[in-house]
Design a protein around this motif. Structure first.
Motif, PDB file in Angstrom:
ATOM      1  N   GLU A   1      -2.278  -6.748  -3.316  1.00 48.61           N
ATOM      2  CA  GLU A   1      -1.940  -5.748  -2.301  1.00 48.61           C
ATOM      3  C   GLU A   1      -0.498  -5.989  -1.852  1.00 48.61           C
ATOM      4  N   ILE A   2       0.409  -5.081  -2.217  1.00 50.69           N
ATOM      5  CA  ILE A   2       1.818  -5.322  -1.927  1.00 50.69           C
ATOM      6  C   ILE A   2       2.107  -5.295  -0.431  1.00 50.69           C
ATOM      7  N   ALA A   3       1.285  -4.588   0.337  1.00 51.30           N
ATOM      8  CA  ALA A   3       1.496  -4.592   1.788  1.00 51.30           C
ATOM      9  C   ALA A   3       1.256  -5.989   2.356  1.00 51.30           C
ATOM     10  N   LEU A   4       0.287  -6.694   1.805  1.00 53.86           N
ATOM     11  CA  LEU A   4       0.019  -8.058   2.253  1.00 53.86           C
ATOM     12  C   LEU A   4       1.146  -9.001   1.836  1.00 53.86           C
ATOM     13  N   LEU A   5       1.675  -8.833   0.620  1.00 51.95           N
ATOM     14  CA  LEU A   5       2.802  -9.645   0.183  1.00 51.95           C
ATOM     15  C   LEU A   5       4.025  -9.401   1.067  1.00 51.95           C
ATOM     16  N   ARG A   6       4.257  -8.154   1.423  1.00 58.75           N
ATOM     17  CA  ARG A   6       5.374  -7.832   2.324  1.00 58.75           C
ATOM     18  C   ARG A   6       5.189  -8.491   3.680  1.00 58.75           C
ATOM     19  N   ASP A   7       3.972  -8.392   4.228  1.00 59.07           N
ATOM     20  CA  ASP A   7       3.716  -8.990   5.540  1.00 59.07           C
ATOM     21  C   ASP A   7       3.849 -10.506   5.493  1.00 59.07           C
ATOM     22  N   ALA A   8       3.422 -11.106   4.366  1.00 64.72           N
ATOM     23  CA  ALA A   8       3.552 -12.557   4.215  1.00 64.72           C
ATOM     24  C   ALA A   8       5.025 -12.956   4.181  1.00 64.72           C
ATOM     25  N   ALA A   9       5.844 -12.132   3.517  1.00 62.71           N
ATOM     26  CA  ALA A   9       7.285 -12.411   3.488  1.00 62.71           C
ATOM     27  C   ALA A   9       7.900 -12.271   4.877  1.00 62.71           C
ATOM     28  N   VAL A  10       7.512 -11.229   5.595  1.00 60.13           N
ATOM     29  CA  VAL A  10       8.026 -11.027   6.953  1.00 60.13           C
ATOM     30  C   VAL A  10       7.664 -12.198   7.858  1.00 60.13           C
ATOM     31  N   ARG A  11       6.497 -12.772   7.639  1.00 63.55           N
ATOM     32  CA  ARG A  11       6.030 -13.895   8.464  1.00 63.55           C
ATOM     33  C   ARG A  11       6.582 -15.245   7.992  1.00 63.55           C
ATOM     34  N   GLY A  12       7.448 -15.220   6.994  1.00 65.50           N
ATOM     35  CA  GLY A  12       8.134 -16.431   6.599  1.00 65.50           C
ATOM     36  C   GLY A  12       7.388 -17.322   5.636  1.00 65.50           C
ATOM     37  N   LEU A  13       6.423 -16.769   4.888  1.00 65.31           N
ATOM     38  CA  LEU A  13       5.667 -17.602   3.955  1.00 65.31           C
ATOM     39  C   LEU A  13       6.415 -17.869   2.657  1.00 65.31           C
ATOM     40  N   GLY A  14       7.386 -17.033   2.308  1.00 64.63           N
ATOM     41  CA  GLY A  14       8.103 -17.260   1.066  1.00 64.63           C
ATOM     42  C   GLY A  14       8.886 -16.035   0.621  1.00 64.63           C
ATOM     43  N   ILE A  15       9.229 -16.021  -0.669  1.00 61.73           N
ATOM     44  CA  ILE A  15      10.015 -14.941  -1.271  1.00 61.73           C
ATOM     45  C   ILE A  15       9.073 -14.046  -2.078  1.00 61.73           C
ATOM     46  N   ALA A  16       9.218 -12.747  -1.919  1.00 59.61           N
ATOM     47  CA  ALA A  16       8.384 -11.786  -2.643  1.00 59.61           C
ATOM     48  C   ALA A  16       9.261 -10.816  -3.416  1.00 59.61           C
ATOM     49  N   LEU A  17       8.771 -10.348  -4.552  1.00 61.62           N
ATOM     50  CA  LEU A  17       9.446  -9.328  -5.353  1.00 61.62           C
ATOM     51  C   LEU A  17       8.722  -8.003  -5.114  1.00 61.62           C
ATOM     52  N   LEU A  18       9.411  -7.080  -4.432  1.00 60.98           N
ATOM     53  CA  LEU A  18       8.754  -5.858  -3.973  1.00 60.98           C
ATOM     54  C   LEU A  18       9.639  -4.634  -4.215  1.00 60.98           C
ATOM     55  N   PRO A  19       9.045  -3.429  -4.232  1.00 57.46           N
ATOM     56  CA  PRO A  19       9.845  -2.212  -4.408  1.00 57.46           C
ATOM     57  C   PRO A  19      10.817  -2.026  -3.248  1.00 57.46           C
ATOM     58  N   HIS A  20      12.061  -1.713  -3.578  1.00 61.13           N
ATOM     59  CA  HIS A  20      13.094  -1.542  -2.556  1.00 61.13           C
ATOM     60  C   HIS A  20      12.695  -0.502  -1.515  1.00 61.13           C
ATOM     61  N   ASN A  21      12.191   0.626  -1.986  1.00 63.83           N
ATOM     62  CA  ASN A  21      11.836   1.689  -1.052  1.00 63.83           C
ATOM     63  C   ASN A  21      10.734   1.261  -0.089  1.00 63.83           C
ATOM     64  N   PHE A  22       9.855   0.388  -0.562  1.00 66.96           N
ATOM     65  CA  PHE A  22       8.724  -0.063   0.244  1.00 66.96           C
ATOM     66  C   PHE A  22       9.173  -0.975   1.386  1.00 66.96           C
ATOM     67  N   VAL A  23      10.228  -1.761   1.148  1.00 68.33           N
ATOM     68  CA  VAL A  23      10.693  -2.712   2.174  1.00 68.33           C
ATOM     69  C   VAL A  23      11.961  -2.247   2.871  1.00 68.33           C
ATOM     70  N   ALA A  24      12.441  -1.039   2.534  1.00 72.60           N
ATOM     71  CA  ALA A  24      13.693  -0.547   3.112  1.00 72.60           C
ATOM     72  C   ALA A  24      13.713  -0.593   4.643  1.00 72.60           C
ATOM     73  N   PRO A  25      12.644  -0.159   5.338  1.00 76.13           N
ATOM     74  CA  PRO A  25      12.683  -0.236   6.808  1.00 76.13           C
ATOM     75  C   PRO A  25      12.829  -1.664   7.320  1.00 76.13           C
ATOM     76  N   HIS A  26      12.260  -2.627   6.629  1.00 76.48           N
ATOM     77  CA  HIS A  26      12.336  -4.028   7.054  1.00 76.48           C
ATOM     78  C   HIS A  26      13.707  -4.618   6.752  1.00 76.48           C
ATOM     79  N   LEU A  27      14.358  -4.124   5.701  1.00 74.95           N
ATOM     80  CA  LEU A  27      15.735  -4.528   5.448  1.00 74.95           C
ATOM     81  C   LEU A  27      16.657  -3.951   6.515  1.00 74.95           C
ATOM     82  N   GLU A  28      16.395  -2.709   6.905  1.00 75.86           N
ATOM     83  CA  GLU A  28      17.195  -2.059   7.942  1.00 75.86           C
ATOM     84  C   GLU A  28      17.070  -2.775   9.284  1.00 75.86           C
ATOM     85  N   SER A  29      15.855  -3.202   9.611  1.00 79.12           N
ATOM     86  CA  SER A  29      15.616  -3.854  10.904  1.00 79.12           C
ATOM     87  C   SER A  29      16.019  -5.323  10.896  1.00 79.12           C
ATOM     88  N   GLY A  30      16.228  -5.905   9.705  1.00 83.05           N
ATOM     89  CA  GLY A  30      16.588  -7.311   9.620  1.00 83.05           C
ATOM     90  C   GLY A  30      15.391  -8.232   9.506  1.00 83.05           C
TER      91      GLY A  30
END
Length: 313
Positions: free
Chosen positions: A223-252
Protein backbone atom coordinates in the motif's frame (compact mmCIF):
# COMPACT_ATOMS: atom_id res chain seq x y z
CA UNK A 1 -15.21 -34.80 -43.13
CA UNK A 2 -14.75 -33.88 -39.46
CA UNK A 3 -17.73 -32.24 -37.83
CA UNK A 4 -17.12 -28.56 -36.92
CA UNK A 5 -16.43 -27.62 -33.32
CA UNK A 6 -19.55 -26.66 -31.38
CA UNK A 7 -19.85 -23.43 -29.42
CA UNK A 8 -20.76 -25.37 -26.27
CA UNK A 9 -17.46 -27.22 -26.53
CA UNK A 10 -15.52 -23.96 -26.86
CA UNK A 11 -17.34 -22.54 -23.87
CA UNK A 12 -16.62 -25.67 -21.84
CA UNK A 13 -12.94 -25.52 -22.74
CA UNK A 14 -12.35 -21.79 -22.12
CA UNK A 15 -14.35 -21.76 -18.89
CA UNK A 16 -12.39 -24.77 -17.60
CA UNK A 17 -9.10 -23.03 -18.39
CA UNK A 18 -10.24 -19.79 -16.70
CA UNK A 19 -11.54 -21.61 -13.62
CA UNK A 20 -8.51 -23.95 -13.47
CA UNK A 21 -10.89 -26.63 -12.23
CA UNK A 22 -13.43 -28.94 -13.85
CA UNK A 23 -15.69 -28.83 -10.81
CA UNK A 24 -15.59 -25.05 -10.57
CA UNK A 25 -16.21 -24.61 -14.29
CA UNK A 26 -19.13 -27.05 -14.18
CA UNK A 27 -20.64 -25.10 -11.27
CA UNK A 28 -20.25 -21.80 -13.13
CA UNK A 29 -21.87 -23.25 -16.25
CA UNK A 30 -24.52 -25.01 -14.16
CA UNK A 31 -23.98 -28.38 -15.81
CA UNK A 32 -22.93 -31.73 -14.28
CA UNK A 33 -19.19 -32.32 -14.11
CA UNK A 34 -19.64 -35.43 -16.25
CA UNK A 35 -21.30 -33.35 -18.98
CA UNK A 36 -18.43 -30.90 -18.98
CA UNK A 37 -15.91 -33.74 -19.21
CA UNK A 38 -17.77 -35.24 -22.17
CA UNK A 39 -17.74 -31.91 -24.00
CA UNK A 40 -13.99 -31.55 -23.45
CA UNK A 41 -13.34 -35.10 -24.58
CA UNK A 42 -15.51 -34.58 -27.68
CA UNK A 43 -13.60 -31.37 -28.48
CA UNK A 44 -10.21 -33.09 -28.24
CA UNK A 45 -11.52 -35.95 -30.35
CA UNK A 46 -12.73 -33.57 -33.08
CA UNK A 47 -9.37 -31.78 -33.11
CA UNK A 48 -7.30 -34.92 -32.79
CA UNK A 49 -5.11 -33.23 -30.18
CA UNK A 50 -4.67 -33.15 -26.42
CA UNK A 51 -5.56 -29.69 -25.10
CA UNK A 52 -5.45 -30.24 -21.35
CA UNK A 53 -3.31 -32.25 -18.99
CA UNK A 54 -5.42 -33.37 -16.05
CA UNK A 55 -4.41 -34.85 -12.74
CA UNK A 56 -6.15 -35.20 -9.39
CA UNK A 57 -4.74 -31.86 -8.24
CA UNK A 58 -3.91 -29.81 -11.31
CA UNK A 59 -5.11 -28.87 -14.75
CA UNK A 60 -2.70 -27.35 -17.27
CA UNK A 61 -2.74 -26.47 -20.94
CA UNK A 62 -0.63 -28.30 -23.46
CA UNK A 63 1.36 -26.25 -25.95
CA UNK A 64 -1.34 -26.86 -28.56
CA UNK A 65 -3.98 -26.05 -25.95
CA UNK A 66 -2.45 -22.63 -25.25
CA UNK A 67 -2.66 -21.67 -28.92
CA UNK A 68 -6.19 -23.04 -29.26
CA UNK A 69 -7.31 -21.24 -26.08
CA UNK A 70 -6.35 -17.84 -27.47
CA UNK A 71 -8.16 -18.49 -30.73
CA UNK A 72 -11.20 -19.93 -28.93
CA UNK A 73 -11.49 -16.75 -26.85
CA UNK A 74 -11.42 -14.65 -30.01
CA UNK A 75 -14.07 -16.85 -31.64
CA UNK A 76 -16.39 -16.69 -28.61
CA UNK A 77 -15.95 -12.93 -28.35
CA UNK A 78 -16.91 -12.62 -32.01
CA UNK A 79 -20.02 -14.75 -31.43
CA UNK A 80 -20.97 -12.65 -28.41
CA UNK A 81 -20.60 -9.39 -30.30
CA UNK A 82 -22.53 -10.79 -33.27
CA UNK A 83 -25.42 -11.71 -30.97
CA UNK A 84 -25.21 -8.31 -29.32
CA UNK A 85 -25.37 -6.53 -32.68
CA UNK A 86 -28.62 -8.32 -33.52
CA UNK A 87 -30.24 -7.80 -30.13
CA UNK A 88 -29.20 -4.19 -29.69
CA UNK A 89 -31.61 -2.27 -31.89
CA UNK A 90 -30.92 0.88 -29.83
CA UNK A 91 -27.83 2.57 -28.40
CA UNK A 92 -28.22 1.03 -24.95
CA UNK A 93 -25.17 -0.88 -23.69
CA UNK A 94 -26.02 -4.11 -21.88
CA UNK A 95 -24.15 -6.95 -20.26
CA UNK A 96 -21.36 -7.09 -17.69
CA UNK A 97 -18.25 -5.00 -17.15
CA UNK A 98 -15.65 -6.39 -14.74
CA UNK A 99 -13.04 -3.89 -13.62
CA UNK A 100 -10.06 -4.22 -11.29
CA UNK A 101 -8.70 -1.09 -9.59
CA UNK A 102 -6.25 -0.50 -6.75
CA UNK A 103 -7.61 0.65 -3.37
CA UNK A 104 -7.31 4.21 -2.07
CA UNK A 105 -8.74 5.74 -5.26
CA UNK A 106 -9.92 9.33 -4.97
CA UNK A 107 -13.49 10.47 -4.35
CA UNK A 108 -13.41 11.92 -7.85
CA UNK A 109 -12.68 8.51 -9.34
CA UNK A 110 -15.52 6.98 -7.34
CA UNK A 111 -17.85 9.71 -8.59
CA UNK A 112 -16.78 9.01 -12.19
CA UNK A 113 -17.53 5.29 -11.76
CA UNK A 114 -20.95 6.04 -10.27
CA UNK A 115 -21.76 8.51 -13.08
CA UNK A 116 -20.72 5.89 -15.64
CA UNK A 117 -22.98 3.27 -14.05
CA UNK A 118 -25.87 5.74 -13.85
CA UNK A 119 -25.45 6.66 -17.51
CA UNK A 120 -25.62 2.97 -18.51
CA UNK A 121 -28.39 1.52 -16.30
CA UNK A 122 -28.62 -1.71 -18.33
CA UNK A 123 -24.94 -2.46 -17.71
CA UNK A 124 -23.90 -4.57 -14.71
CA UNK A 125 -20.71 -2.99 -13.38
CA UNK A 126 -18.41 -5.11 -11.20
CA UNK A 127 -15.59 -3.13 -9.54
CA UNK A 128 -13.00 -5.20 -7.67
CA UNK A 129 -10.35 -3.44 -5.57
CA UNK A 130 -7.07 -5.16 -4.78
CA UNK A 131 -3.39 -4.45 -4.27
CA UNK A 132 -2.64 -7.65 -6.19
CA UNK A 133 -1.91 -7.52 -9.90
CA UNK A 134 -4.87 -9.51 -11.18
CA UNK A 135 -4.67 -11.84 -14.16
CA UNK A 136 -6.64 -9.98 -16.82
CA UNK A 137 -6.03 -12.68 -19.42
CA UNK A 138 -7.46 -15.56 -17.37
CA UNK A 139 -9.01 -13.98 -14.29
CA UNK A 140 -12.34 -12.96 -15.75
CA UNK A 141 -11.66 -9.19 -15.82
CA UNK A 142 -12.43 -6.98 -18.81
CA UNK A 143 -10.10 -4.14 -17.85
CA UNK A 144 -7.73 -3.22 -15.01
CA UNK A 145 -6.25 0.07 -13.84
CA UNK A 146 -2.55 -0.55 -13.33
CA UNK A 147 0.47 1.49 -12.29
CA UNK A 148 3.62 -0.25 -13.48
CA UNK A 149 6.74 0.20 -15.56
CA UNK A 150 6.04 -3.14 -17.28
CA UNK A 151 2.93 -4.36 -19.09
CA UNK A 152 2.32 -8.12 -19.31
CA UNK A 153 2.58 -9.62 -22.83
CA UNK A 154 -0.80 -10.29 -24.38
CA UNK A 155 -2.31 -7.11 -22.91
CA UNK A 156 -3.03 -3.80 -24.57
CA UNK A 157 -2.32 -0.69 -22.49
CA UNK A 158 -4.14 2.62 -22.85
CA UNK A 159 -1.69 4.92 -21.09
CA UNK A 160 -3.39 7.58 -18.97
CA UNK A 161 -0.25 9.34 -17.78
CA UNK A 162 3.36 8.78 -16.78
CA UNK A 163 4.84 9.82 -13.45
CA UNK A 164 8.47 9.83 -12.23
CA UNK A 165 9.30 7.55 -9.31
CA UNK A 166 11.48 9.40 -6.80
CA UNK A 167 13.18 8.60 -3.49
CA UNK A 168 11.87 10.62 -0.54
CA UNK A 169 12.49 10.88 3.19
CA UNK A 170 11.49 13.17 6.02
CA UNK A 171 13.74 16.04 7.22
CA UNK A 172 13.84 14.44 10.68
CA UNK A 173 15.09 11.14 9.26
CA UNK A 174 17.76 12.86 7.18
CA UNK A 175 18.89 14.94 10.14
CA UNK A 176 19.35 11.74 12.13
CA UNK A 177 20.84 9.45 9.45
CA UNK A 178 22.41 11.90 7.01
CA UNK A 179 21.53 12.74 3.40
CA UNK A 180 22.45 9.96 0.91
CA UNK A 181 24.35 11.39 -2.05
CA UNK A 182 25.70 8.31 -3.86
CA UNK A 183 24.60 4.77 -4.66
CA UNK A 184 26.87 3.41 -1.95
CA UNK A 185 25.29 5.64 0.69
CA UNK A 186 22.05 3.66 0.48
CA UNK A 187 23.74 0.82 2.38
CA UNK A 188 23.69 2.99 5.50
CA UNK A 189 20.00 3.81 5.25
CA UNK A 190 16.67 2.22 6.13
CA UNK A 191 14.48 1.55 3.10
CA UNK A 192 10.71 1.34 2.93
CA UNK A 193 9.81 -1.15 0.22
CA UNK A 194 6.86 -2.54 -1.69
CA UNK A 195 6.28 -5.90 -3.34
CA UNK A 196 6.96 -7.12 -6.85
CA UNK A 197 3.59 -7.91 -8.49
CA UNK A 198 2.10 -7.53 -5.02
CA UNK A 199 3.73 -10.78 -3.86
CA UNK A 200 7.53 -10.77 -3.36
CA UNK A 201 9.40 -8.06 -1.40
CA UNK A 202 11.30 -5.58 -3.55
CA UNK A 203 15.07 -6.14 -3.44
CA UNK A 204 16.24 -3.52 -5.97
CA UNK A 205 15.52 0.06 -6.93
CA UNK A 206 15.94 1.28 -10.51
CA UNK A 207 18.84 3.58 -11.30
CA UNK A 208 18.10 6.70 -13.32
CA UNK A 209 20.98 5.82 -15.64
CA UNK A 210 19.74 2.25 -16.10
CA UNK A 211 20.44 -0.89 -14.09
CA UNK A 212 19.43 -1.68 -10.55
CA UNK A 213 20.55 -0.81 -7.03
CA UNK A 214 20.35 -3.48 -4.32
CA UNK A 215 18.37 -2.27 -1.29
CA UNK A 216 17.69 -3.74 2.14
CA UNK A 217 14.30 -3.03 3.65
CA UNK A 218 13.14 -2.59 7.22
CA UNK A 219 9.47 -1.92 6.41
CA UNK A 220 7.38 -3.48 3.62
CA UNK A 221 3.88 -2.81 2.32
CA UNK A 222 1.94 -3.15 -0.92
CA UNK A 223 0.00 0.00 0.00
CA UNK A 224 1.85 3.09 -1.22
CA UNK A 225 -0.14 5.35 1.09
CA UNK A 226 1.29 3.44 4.05
CA UNK A 227 4.83 3.68 2.64
CA UNK A 228 4.36 7.44 2.21
CA UNK A 229 3.08 7.82 5.77
CA UNK A 230 5.99 5.74 7.08
CA UNK A 231 8.41 8.05 5.25
CA UNK A 232 6.68 11.14 6.64
CA UNK A 233 7.01 9.69 10.14
CA UNK A 234 10.74 9.25 9.68
CA UNK A 235 10.99 5.48 9.32
CA UNK A 236 13.21 5.59 6.24
CA UNK A 237 13.50 6.31 2.52
CA UNK A 238 10.72 5.31 0.12
CA UNK A 239 10.53 5.23 -3.69
CA UNK A 240 7.15 6.69 -4.61
CA UNK A 241 5.35 8.40 -7.53
CA UNK A 242 6.21 12.09 -7.68
CA UNK A 243 2.61 13.14 -8.19
CA UNK A 244 1.54 11.11 -5.16
CA UNK A 245 3.97 12.86 -2.79
CA UNK A 246 3.92 16.30 -4.43
CA UNK A 247 1.82 17.92 -1.65
CA UNK A 248 4.25 16.59 0.98
CA UNK A 249 7.22 17.91 -0.97
CA UNK A 250 5.49 21.29 -1.18
CA UNK A 251 4.80 21.37 2.56
CA UNK A 252 8.31 20.17 3.46
CA UNK A 253 7.08 16.98 5.13
CA UNK A 254 9.19 15.02 2.61
CA UNK A 255 12.44 15.77 0.79
CA UNK A 256 13.55 14.42 -2.58
CA UNK A 257 16.84 12.52 -2.21
CA UNK A 258 19.20 10.76 -4.62
CA UNK A 259 17.93 13.00 -7.41
CA UNK A 260 19.28 11.85 -10.76
CA UNK A 261 20.64 8.66 -9.16
CA UNK A 262 17.60 6.58 -8.21
CA UNK A 263 14.33 6.66 -10.09
CA UNK A 264 12.26 5.47 -13.02
CA UNK A 265 9.06 6.28 -14.84
CA UNK A 266 5.75 4.81 -13.74
CA UNK A 267 3.14 4.12 -16.41
CA UNK A 268 -0.46 4.45 -15.24
CA UNK A 269 -2.64 2.66 -17.75
CA UNK A 270 -5.85 0.79 -18.36
CA UNK A 271 -4.98 -2.71 -19.56
CA UNK A 272 -7.17 -5.22 -21.31
CA UNK A 273 -6.73 -8.46 -23.23
CA UNK A 274 -5.63 -8.26 -26.83
CA UNK A 275 -8.67 -9.26 -28.86
CA UNK A 276 -9.91 -8.87 -32.39
CA UNK A 277 -13.05 -7.15 -31.07
CA UNK A 278 -13.36 -4.79 -28.12
CA UNK A 279 -16.77 -4.87 -26.43
CA UNK A 280 -18.75 -1.61 -26.36
CA UNK A 281 -18.79 -1.49 -22.56
CA UNK A 282 -15.00 -1.78 -22.33
CA UNK A 283 -14.49 0.88 -24.99
CA UNK A 284 -16.93 3.25 -23.27
CA UNK A 285 -15.33 2.69 -19.87
CA UNK A 286 -11.82 3.33 -21.20
CA UNK A 287 -12.98 6.55 -22.83
CA UNK A 288 -14.75 7.64 -19.64
CA UNK A 289 -11.65 7.09 -17.49
CA UNK A 290 -9.36 8.79 -20.02
CA UNK A 291 -11.67 11.83 -20.16
CA UNK A 292 -11.78 12.01 -16.36
CA UNK A 293 -7.99 11.77 -16.09
CA UNK A 294 -7.49 14.59 -18.60
CA UNK A 295 -9.86 16.75 -16.57
CA UNK A 296 -8.07 15.91 -13.31
CA UNK A 297 -4.64 16.62 -14.77
CA UNK A 298 -5.80 19.98 -16.14
CA UNK A 299 -7.22 20.94 -12.74
CA UNK A 300 -4.08 19.84 -10.92
CA UNK A 301 -1.89 21.82 -13.29
CA UNK A 302 -4.06 24.87 -12.61
CA UNK A 303 -3.84 24.54 -8.82
CA UNK A 304 -0.32 23.06 -8.51
CA UNK A 305 1.76 24.12 -11.54
CA UNK A 306 4.82 22.01 -12.22
CA UNK A 307 3.77 18.80 -10.44
CA UNK A 308 1.39 17.31 -12.99
CA UNK A 309 2.58 14.01 -14.53
CA UNK A 310 2.83 13.70 -18.31
CA UNK A 311 -0.41 12.83 -20.04
CA UNK A 312 -0.20 9.59 -21.96
CA UNK A 313 -3.23 10.29 -24.11
Amino acid sequence: MTNPVETAELVAFTRTVDARSLSRAAAELRVPRATLSRRLARLEERLGARLLRRSTRSLTLTEVGEVFYRQACIALEAVRLAEQSVRATDDIVRGDLRVSVPPMMSDGFHAMICDFAAHHPELRVHVHTSNQIVDVLHGGYDVALRASSHIQPGLIARTLFRDPMIAVASPAYLADRGVPRTQRDIRNHRCLLGFVRGELPVTHWPLASGGKLSVDGIFFSNEIALLRDAAVRGLGIALLPHNFVAPHLESGALVHVLDGIVGSELQVALVYAERAFLSPQVRLFIDAVATWVRSELAERERTMPGVTPRNGG
